[in-house]
Design a protein around this motif. Structure first.
Motif, mmCIF file in Angstrom:
data_model
loop_
_atom_site.group_PDB
_atom_site.id
_atom_site.type_symbol
_atom_site.label_atom_id
_atom_site.label_comp_id
_atom_site.label_asym_id
_atom_site.label_seq_id
_atom_site.Cartn_x
_atom_site.Cartn_y
_atom_site.Cartn_z
ATOM 1 N N TYR A 78 0.849 -1.194 0.000
ATOM 2 C CA TYR A 78 0.000 0.000 0.000
ATOM 3 C C TYR A 78 0.883 1.242 0.000
ATOM 4 O O TYR A 78 1.691 1.431 0.901
ATOM 5 C CB TYR A 78 -0.910 -0.012 1.229
ATOM 6 N N TYR B 279 -5.284 2.214 -8.422
ATOM 7 C CA TYR B 279 -5.319 3.572 -7.892
ATOM 8 C C TYR B 279 -6.605 3.717 -7.096
ATOM 9 O O TYR B 279 -7.699 3.620 -7.659
ATOM 10 C CB TYR B 279 -5.234 4.603 -9.014
ATOM 11 N N LYS B 280 -6.481 3.928 -5.796
ATOM 12 C CA LYS B 280 -7.621 3.908 -4.884
ATOM 13 C C LYS B 280 -8.694 4.927 -5.232
ATOM 14 O O LYS B 280 -9.873 4.619 -5.278
ATOM 15 C CB LYS B 280 -7.150 4.170 -3.453
ATOM 16 N N PRO C 240 -2.129 10.662 -11.455
ATOM 17 C CA PRO C 240 -1.971 9.287 -10.991
ATOM 18 C C PRO C 240 -0.592 9.020 -10.391
ATOM 19 O O PRO C 240 -0.438 8.155 -9.541
ATOM 20 C CB PRO C 240 -2.186 8.436 -12.241
ATOM 21 N N SER D 225 -0.904 9.718 -6.624
ATOM 22 C CA SER D 225 -2.145 9.272 -6.002
ATOM 23 C C SER D 225 -1.868 7.957 -5.280
ATOM 24 O O SER D 225 -1.069 7.144 -5.735
ATOM 25 C CB SER D 225 -3.229 9.038 -7.051
ATOM 26 N N SER D 226 -2.522 7.738 -4.162
ATOM 27 C CA SER D 226 -2.327 6.507 -3.397
ATOM 28 C C SER D 226 -2.743 5.302 -4.227
ATOM 29 O O SER D 226 -3.723 5.350 -4.965
ATOM 30 C CB SER D 226 -3.143 6.556 -2.114
ATOM 31 N N PHE D 227 -1.971 4.237 -4.102
ATOM 32 C CA PHE D 227 -2.269 3.033 -4.866
ATOM 33 C C PHE D 227 -1.826 1.789 -4.112
ATOM 34 O O PHE D 227 -1.058 1.858 -3.160
ATOM 35 C CB PHE D 227 -1.616 3.069 -6.254
ATOM 36 N N ARG E 117 -1.259 -2.320 -10.491
ATOM 37 C CA ARG E 117 -1.607 -1.254 -9.548
ATOM 38 C C ARG E 117 -3.098 -0.984 -9.587
ATOM 39 O O ARG E 117 -3.715 -1.023 -10.648
ATOM 40 C CB ARG E 117 -0.905 0.056 -9.901
ATOM 41 N N ASP F 253 -0.082 -1.937 -4.922
ATOM 42 C CA ASP F 253 0.783 -2.502 -5.944
ATOM 43 C C ASP F 253 1.160 -3.934 -5.561
ATOM 44 O O ASP F 253 1.374 -4.217 -4.386
ATOM 45 C CB ASP F 253 2.038 -1.630 -6.022
#
Length: 120
Positions: free
Chosen positions: A14, A57-58, A27, A30-32, A55, A34
């Motif tokens: 995370y 992307y949340k 992107p 941005s939080s993702f 990935r 993986d």
């Protein structure tokens, strides 16, 4: 081109970015979530192994496959076709891994802006 097998090498990771970056809509910041994987594929008569990651992307709910190294014999069009084939094959297992495994590894990104200097 054919994908023979795929297996995950690491658990999901995370990646958290500060809220100041989340609101930019990019992107890259941005939080993702993986997860890395390896795959065996054929290109012509040759069988080769490749590495990649998937990935999620949340904020946007978009999935993306990333292949960090160049694959011999793959130009931009064939590479996009390979990525879409990998996404179809690995997406369901990736979602299952996210739901079944507890979030063990988290990476936090922070804001490193310089503080204003006093001009006294």
């Amino acid at each position: 081109m054919n994908i023979i097998s795929i297996w995950f090498t690491d658990p999901p990771v995370y990646h958290q970015f500060p809220p100041i970056y989340e609101n930019l809509g990019l992107p890259e910041v941005s939080s993702f979530i993986d997860q890395r994987f390896e795959f065996v594929y054929t290109s012509g008569k040759t069988e080769r192994t490749g590495r990649g990651s998937i990935r999620l992307y949340k904020k946007h709910g978009d999935f993306k496959v990333i292949i960090p190294e160049k694959l011999p014999g793959f130009g931009p069009v064939r590479l996009e076709k390979l990525k879409s084939m990998l996404l179809e094959r690995v997406k369901a297992d990736f979602i299952q891994n996210m739901e079944s495994e507890p979030p063990e590894r988290k990476i936090y990104y922070t804001d490193f802006r310089r503080k204003a200097r006093d001009t006294d």
